[in-house]
Design a protein around this motif. Sequence first.
Motif, PDB file in Angstrom:
ATOM      1  N   GLY A  97      41.471  60.148  -9.278  1.00 48.85           N
ATOM      2  CA  GLY A  97      42.618  59.796  -8.448  1.00 48.85           C
ATOM      3  C   GLY A  97      42.836  60.757  -7.294  1.00 48.85           C
ATOM      4  N   LYS A  98      41.828  61.559  -6.987  1.00 49.68           N
ATOM      5  CA  LYS A  98      41.967  62.564  -5.914  1.00 49.68           C
ATOM      6  C   LYS A  98      40.907  62.387  -4.838  1.00 49.68           C
ATOM      7  CE  LYS A  98      45.393  64.786  -7.625  1.00 49.68           C
ATOM      8  NZ  LYS A  98      46.657  64.600  -6.935  1.00 49.68           N
ATOM      9  N   ILE A  99      40.287  61.207  -4.807  1.00 47.39           N
ATOM     10  CA  ILE A  99      39.303  60.926  -3.749  1.00 47.39           C
ATOM     11  C   ILE A  99      39.747  59.650  -3.044  1.00 47.39           C
ATOM     12  CG2 ILE A  99      36.870  60.633  -3.149  1.00 47.39           C
ATOM     13  CD1 ILE A  99      36.110  61.672  -5.903  1.00 47.39           C
ATOM     14  N   VAL A 100      39.901  59.748  -1.725  1.00 46.52           N
ATOM     15  CA  VAL A 100      40.356  58.592  -0.951  1.00 46.52           C
ATOM     16  C   VAL A 100      39.293  58.235   0.084  1.00 46.52           C
ATOM     17  CG1 VAL A 100      41.713  60.129   0.555  1.00 46.52           C
ATOM     18  CG2 VAL A 100      42.197  57.705   0.553  1.00 46.52           C
ATOM     19  N   ASN A 101      39.145  56.936   0.313  1.00 40.15           N
ATOM     20  CA  ASN A 101      38.180  56.464   1.319  1.00 40.15           C
ATOM     21  C   ASN A 101      38.884  55.513   2.279  1.00 40.15           C
ATOM     22  OD1 ASN A 101      35.623  56.032   2.540  1.00 40.15           O
ATOM     23  ND2 ASN A 101      35.363  54.127   1.387  1.00 40.15           N
ATOM     24  N   ILE A 102      38.308  55.417   3.470  1.00 38.87           N
ATOM     25  CA  ILE A 102      38.779  54.407   4.422  1.00 38.87           C
ATOM     26  C   ILE A 102      37.644  53.419   4.634  1.00 38.87           C
ATOM     27  CG2 ILE A 102      38.063  55.796   6.427  1.00 38.87           C
ATOM     28  CD1 ILE A 102      40.428  54.597   7.940  1.00 38.87           C
ATOM     29  N   HIS A 103      37.999  52.138   4.641  1.00 39.98           N
ATOM     30  CA  HIS A 103      36.983  51.108   4.855  1.00 39.98           C
ATOM     31  C   HIS A 103      37.478  50.182   5.966  1.00 39.98           C
ATOM     32  CE1 HIS A 103      33.529  48.682   3.731  1.00 39.98           C
ATOM     33  NE2 HIS A 103      34.290  47.634   3.998  1.00 39.98           N
ATOM     34  N   PRO A 104      36.613  49.890   6.959  1.00 42.06           N
ATOM     35  CA  PRO A 104      37.100  49.120   8.114  1.00 42.06           C
ATOM     36  C   PRO A 104      37.081  47.606   7.922  1.00 42.06           C
ATOM     37  CG  PRO A 104      34.883  49.868   8.541  1.00 42.06           C
ATOM     38  CD  PRO A 104      35.242  50.366   7.164  1.00 42.06           C
ATOM     39  N   SER A 105      37.682  47.141   6.835  1.00 38.99           N
ATOM     40  CA  SER A 105      37.916  45.705   6.653  1.00 38.99           C
ATOM     41  C   SER A 105      39.061  45.580   5.659  1.00 38.99           C
ATOM     42  CB  SER A 105      36.672  44.987   6.099  1.00 38.99           C
ATOM     43  OG  SER A 105      36.506  45.248   4.725  1.00 38.99           O
ATOM     44  N   LEU A 106      39.514  44.351   5.475  1.00 33.55           N
ATOM     45  CA  LEU A 106      40.575  44.126   4.490  1.00 33.55           C
ATOM     46  C   LEU A 106      39.903  43.830   3.159  1.00 33.55           C
ATOM     47  CD1 LEU A 106      43.108  41.950   6.556  1.00 33.55           C
ATOM     48  CD2 LEU A 106      43.269  44.388   6.015  1.00 33.55           C
ATOM     49  N   LEU A 107      39.626  44.893   2.391  1.00 32.24           N
ATOM     50  CA  LEU A 107      38.961  44.703   1.087  1.00 32.24           C
ATOM     51  C   LEU A 107      39.816  43.784   0.207  1.00 32.24           C
ATOM     52  CD1 LEU A 107      37.751  48.354   0.397  1.00 32.24           C
ATOM     53  CD2 LEU A 107      36.321  46.370   0.976  1.00 32.24           C
ATOM     54  N   PRO A 108      39.218  42.957  -0.668  1.00 33.40           N
ATOM     55  CA  PRO A 108      37.800  42.970  -1.035  1.00 33.40           C
ATOM     56  C   PRO A 108      36.874  42.275  -0.043  1.00 33.40           C
ATOM     57  CG  PRO A 108      38.935  41.297  -2.295  1.00 33.40           C
ATOM     58  CD  PRO A 108      39.990  42.005  -1.486  1.00 33.40           C
ATOM     59  N   LYS A 109      37.425  41.754   1.068  1.00 30.05           N
ATOM     60  CA  LYS A 109      36.544  41.108   2.040  1.00 30.05           C
ATOM     61  C   LYS A 109      35.663  42.142   2.720  1.00 30.05           C
ATOM     62  CE  LYS A 109      38.146  36.852   3.719  1.00 30.05           C
ATOM     63  NZ  LYS A 109      38.612  36.110   4.877  1.00 30.05           N
ATOM     64  N   TYR A 110      34.415  41.806   2.927  1.00 35.08           N
ATOM     65  CA  TYR A 110      33.469  42.638   3.676  1.00 35.08           C
ATOM     66  C   TYR A 110      33.336  44.053   3.113  1.00 35.08           C
ATOM     67  CZ  TYR A 110      34.201  38.663   6.668  1.00 35.08           C
ATOM     68  OH  TYR A 110      34.314  37.381   7.119  1.00 35.08           O
ATOM     69  N   GLY A 111      33.266  44.125   1.775  1.00 30.35           N
ATOM     70  CA  GLY A 111      33.029  45.415   1.134  1.00 30.35           C
ATOM     71  C   GLY A 111      31.751  45.380   0.319  1.00 30.35           C
ATOM     72  N   GLY A 112      31.429  46.479  -0.310  1.00 30.84           N
ATOM     73  CA  GLY A 112      30.262  46.560  -1.187  1.00 30.84           C
ATOM     74  C   GLY A 112      29.063  47.159  -0.491  1.00 30.84           C
ATOM     75  N   LYS A 113      27.967  47.243  -1.262  1.00 26.81           N
ATOM     76  CA  LYS A 113      26.763  47.899  -0.751  1.00 26.81           C
ATOM     77  C   LYS A 113      26.258  47.206   0.524  1.00 26.81           C
ATOM     78  CE  LYS A 113      23.078  50.406  -2.838  1.00 26.81           C
ATOM     79  NZ  LYS A 113      21.915  50.495  -2.134  1.00 26.81           N
ATOM     80  N   GLY A 114      25.863  47.974   1.502  1.00 25.40           N
ATOM     81  CA  GLY A 114      25.327  47.395   2.745  1.00 25.40           C
ATOM     82  C   GLY A 114      26.408  47.054   3.750  1.00 25.40           C
ATOM     83  N   MET A 115      27.653  46.996   3.315  1.00 25.92           N
ATOM     84  CA  MET A 115      28.741  46.682   4.242  1.00 25.92           C
ATOM     85  C   MET A 115      29.311  47.987   4.792  1.00 25.92           C
ATOM     86  SD  MET A 115      29.639  43.773   5.253  1.00 25.92           S
ATOM     87  CE  MET A 115      29.025  42.132   4.992  1.00 25.92           C
ATOM     88  N   TYR A 116      28.751  48.425   5.891  1.00 21.42           N
ATOM     89  CA  TYR A 116      29.267  49.616   6.551  1.00 21.42           C
ATOM     90  C   TYR A 116      29.013  49.464   8.045  1.00 21.42           C
ATOM     91  CZ  TYR A 116      24.377  51.049   6.647  1.00 21.42           C
ATOM     92  OH  TYR A 116      23.023  51.074   6.864  1.00 21.42           O
ATOM     93  N   GLY A 117      29.748  50.255   8.811  1.00 21.97           N
ATOM     94  CA  GLY A 117      29.556  50.302  10.266  1.00 21.97           C
ATOM     95  C   GLY A 117      29.583  48.923  10.903  1.00 21.97           C
ATOM     96  N   ASP A 118      28.667  48.747  11.867  1.00 22.53           N
ATOM     97  CA  ASP A 118      28.652  47.519  12.663  1.00 22.53           C
ATOM     98  C   ASP A 118      28.386  46.257  11.832  1.00 22.53           C
ATOM     99  OD1 ASP A 118      29.112  49.137  14.770  1.00 22.53           O
ATOM    100  OD2 ASP A 118      27.224  48.722  15.823  1.00 22.53           O
ATOM    101  N   HIS A 119      27.708  46.401  10.703  1.00 25.04           N
ATOM    102  CA  HIS A 119      27.427  45.206   9.876  1.00 25.04           C
ATOM    103  C   HIS A 119      28.722  44.479   9.552  1.00 25.04           C
ATOM    104  CE1 HIS A 119      23.418  46.645   9.237  1.00 25.04           C
ATOM    105  NE2 HIS A 119      23.833  47.739   8.635  1.00 25.04           N
ATOM    106  N   ILE A 120      29.734  45.264   9.239  1.00 21.25           N
ATOM    107  CA  ILE A 120      31.012  44.667   8.840  1.00 21.25           C
ATOM    108  C   ILE A 120      31.580  43.862  10.004  1.00 21.25           C
ATOM    109  CG2 ILE A 120      33.401  45.178   8.158  1.00 21.25           C
ATOM    110  CD1 ILE A 120      32.300  47.810   6.960  1.00 21.25           C
ATOM    111  N   HIS A 121      31.686  44.514  11.160  1.00 22.84           N
ATOM    112  CA  HIS A 121      32.367  43.874  12.292  1.00 22.84           C
ATOM    113  C   HIS A 121      31.567  42.683  12.834  1.00 22.84           C
ATOM    114  CE1 HIS A 121      34.844  47.246  11.761  1.00 22.84           C
ATOM    115  NE2 HIS A 121      33.984  48.117  12.243  1.00 22.84           N
ATOM    116  N   LYS A 122      30.243  42.807  12.799  1.00 27.97           N
ATOM    117  CA  LYS A 122      29.414  41.675  13.246  1.00 27.97           C
ATOM    118  C   LYS A 122      29.614  40.472  12.328  1.00 27.97           C
ATOM    119  CE  LYS A 122      25.694  44.182  15.555  1.00 27.97           C
ATOM    120  NZ  LYS A 122      24.397  44.840  15.360  1.00 27.97           N
ATOM    121  N   THR A 123      29.714  40.729  11.034  1.00 32.18           N
ATOM    122  CA  THR A 123      29.905  39.618  10.092  1.00 32.18           C
ATOM    123  C   THR A 123      31.295  39.011  10.274  1.00 32.18           C
ATOM    124  OG1 THR A 123      28.581  40.954   8.578  1.00 32.18           O
ATOM    125  CG2 THR A 123      29.498  38.944   7.691  1.00 32.18           C
TER     126      THR A 123
END
Length: 187
Positions: A97-123
Motif C-alpha cells: 500500500g506504499k507504491i503508487v503509479n500513474i497510468h495515462p488512461s481510465l483504467l481498466p481501459k487501455y491497461g495491462g502489458k504492452g499498454m504504455y506510452g504512445d500505444h495507449i493514445h494511438k489505440t
Amino acid sequence: MNVALLASGKGSNVENILCYFRNHSKIKIALVGSNNPKSGALIYANNYSVPTLEFSKKELETTTILLSTLNNHDIDLIVLAGFLLKIPESFIDSFKGKIVNIHPSLLPKYGGKGMYGDHIHKTVLSNNEKTTGITFHYVNENYDEGKIIAQFPVFLEENETLSSLKGKISQLEWSKYPFIIERLCNE
Ligand code: GRF
C-alpha cells in the motif's frame, strides 16, 4: 516523509514533482531511481541535488540493491512515474500500500502489458473514444490492476491528434500528481 521516485523515460513528471516538493515542510523527495541511464529523471534529480540510483533490469530482479537503498533512505512512499519494469513481489510485500503509479488512461481501459506510452493514445484515437484520462493506483503484482486511488478525465476533440492528446494528458498529470502524493503521505 521520504519519497522515492522511479522512472524509465523522459522524466517530465519527475521534474514537476521535484519542483513542487523542493521546499516542502513535511515531504522530501529523497531518492530518484532509474533502470535507464539516459532517463531525464536522473538529470533532473542531479539538478535538484537529490540522490540517484541506476540499476539494470537484472539487478532489480536478482539483487536487493534497490530495496536496500530505499531502506537506507528511510523511504515511506514509492512513486512510479513512467517506470517500465515490473516491480518484484518482494517489494510489494515490503511496501504494501506504499507504491503508487500513474497510468495515462481510465483504467481498466487501455491497461495491462504492452499498454504504455504512445500505444495507449494511438489505440484510444483509433477507437474513436470521446473520453480518456489518467488513473492513479496502488501497485500490486499485476500490471495496472492495483486499487484505484483517483481518476481524471480528458475529453477528445473531433480533430484530436496524438500530439495534442499527449499534451493534454501531460498537463493533467503534472497538475495532479503532487497532490496525490501529498494525500497519500497524509494518510
Ligand atoms: C506518463 O504519461 C505516465 O502516465 C506514464 O508514463 C509517462 C511518463 O512520462 N506512466 P514522463 O517520463 O514523466 O515524461
